[in-house]
Design a protein around this motif. Sequence first.
Motif, PDB file in Angstrom:
ATOM      1  N   ARG A   1     -35.111  29.021  -2.441  1.00 22.68           N
ATOM      2  CA  ARG A   1     -35.047  28.383  -1.050  1.00 22.68           C
ATOM      3  C   ARG A   1     -35.293  29.725   0.002  1.00 22.68           C
ATOM      4  O   ARG A   1     -34.892  30.651  -0.140  1.00 22.68           O
TER       5      ARG A   1
ATOM      6  N   MET B   1     -32.885  24.830 -15.049  1.00 30.91           N
ATOM      7  CA  MET B   1     -33.724  24.304 -13.748  1.00 30.91           C
ATOM      8  C   MET B   1     -33.116  25.254 -12.557  1.00 30.91           C
ATOM      9  O   MET B   1     -31.732  25.700 -12.520  1.00 30.91           O
ATOM     10  N   TYR B   2     -33.843  25.759 -11.699  1.00 32.93           N
ATOM     11  CA  TYR B   2     -33.487  26.621 -10.432  1.00 32.93           C
ATOM     12  C   TYR B   2     -34.153  26.121  -9.390  1.00 32.93           C
ATOM     13  O   TYR B   2     -35.234  25.584  -9.661  1.00 32.93           O
ATOM     14  N   PHE B   3     -33.644  26.705  -8.276  1.00 34.09           N
ATOM     15  CA  PHE B   3     -34.285  26.291  -6.991  1.00 34.09           C
ATOM     16  C   PHE B   3     -34.477  27.349  -6.193  1.00 34.09           C
ATOM     17  O   PHE B   3     -33.704  28.548  -6.062  1.00 34.09           O
TER      18      PHE B   3
ATOM     19  N   LYS C   1     -32.471  32.450  -4.841  1.00 30.40           N
ATOM     20  CA  LYS C   1     -32.558  31.563  -6.152  1.00 30.40           C
ATOM     21  C   LYS C   1     -31.370  31.124  -6.743  1.00 30.40           C
ATOM     22  O   LYS C   1     -30.244  31.740  -6.250  1.00 30.40           O
ATOM     23  N   ARG C   2     -31.192  29.660  -6.733  1.00 34.49           N
ATOM     24  CA  ARG C   2     -29.927  28.991  -6.977  1.00 34.49           C
ATOM     25  C   ARG C   2     -30.203  28.477  -8.338  1.00 34.49           C
ATOM     26  O   ARG C   2     -31.152  27.851  -8.770  1.00 34.49           O
ATOM     27  N   ASN C   3     -28.831  28.150  -9.089  1.00 39.67           N
ATOM     28  CA  ASN C   3     -28.982  27.545 -10.284  1.00 39.67           C
ATOM     29  C   ASN C   3     -29.078  25.894 -10.073  1.00 39.67           C
ATOM     30  O   ASN C   3     -28.948  25.520  -8.921  1.00 39.67           O
ATOM     31  N   ALA C   4     -28.915  25.332 -11.154  1.00 40.07           N
ATOM     32  CA  ALA C   4     -28.763  23.675 -11.073  1.00 40.07           C
ATOM     33  C   ALA C   4     -27.574  23.401 -10.342  1.00 40.07           C
ATOM     34  O   ALA C   4     -27.578  22.121  -9.701  1.00 40.07           O
TER      35      ALA C   4
ATOM     36  N   SER D   1     -37.243  24.530   0.391  1.00 45.83           N
ATOM     37  CA  SER D   1     -36.696  24.652  -1.042  1.00 45.83           C
ATOM     38  C   SER D   1     -37.943  23.944  -2.071  1.00 45.83           C
ATOM     39  O   SER D   1     -38.241  22.968  -1.969  1.00 45.83           O
ATOM     40  N   GLU D   2     -37.955  24.871  -3.254  1.00 46.39           N
ATOM     41  CA  GLU D   2     -38.781  24.237  -4.254  1.00 46.39           C
ATOM     42  C   GLU D   2     -38.003  24.558  -5.758  1.00 46.39           C
ATOM     43  O   GLU D   2     -37.250  25.445  -5.762  1.00 46.39           O
ATOM     44  N   SER D   3     -38.137  23.824  -6.632  1.00 40.23           N
ATOM     45  CA  SER D   3     -37.678  23.954  -7.806  1.00 40.23           C
ATOM     46  C   SER D   3     -38.672  24.649  -8.840  1.00 40.23           C
ATOM     47  O   SER D   3     -39.851  24.422  -8.851  1.00 40.23           O
TER      48      SER D   3
END
Length: 75
Positions: A59, A55-57, A22-25, A68-70
């Motif tokens: 991966r 918002m997050y992504f 999980k990654r932040n914006a 990858s999806e947001s």
Amino acid sequence: PAKDEIQLDVEFPLEKDITIEKRNALGAKVFSDLKNVSSGPNSIYLNTKDLTGGMYFVRVSSANGITSESFVKIR
């Protein structure tokens, strides 16, 4: 939008290890986990309770590539 968890539905032709992030914006990694998935459809649940709104992504990477999806975390 996500509140407490999100569900990822992924399908793989063979059993394999995948990395879920999980990654932040801004692209900073806030979570990483290694999972073994079976061949065929898989449902993976990720906890989002500890994330702040925004918002997050997500991966998903394996030896075959990266997808990858947001998603948006609501409070």
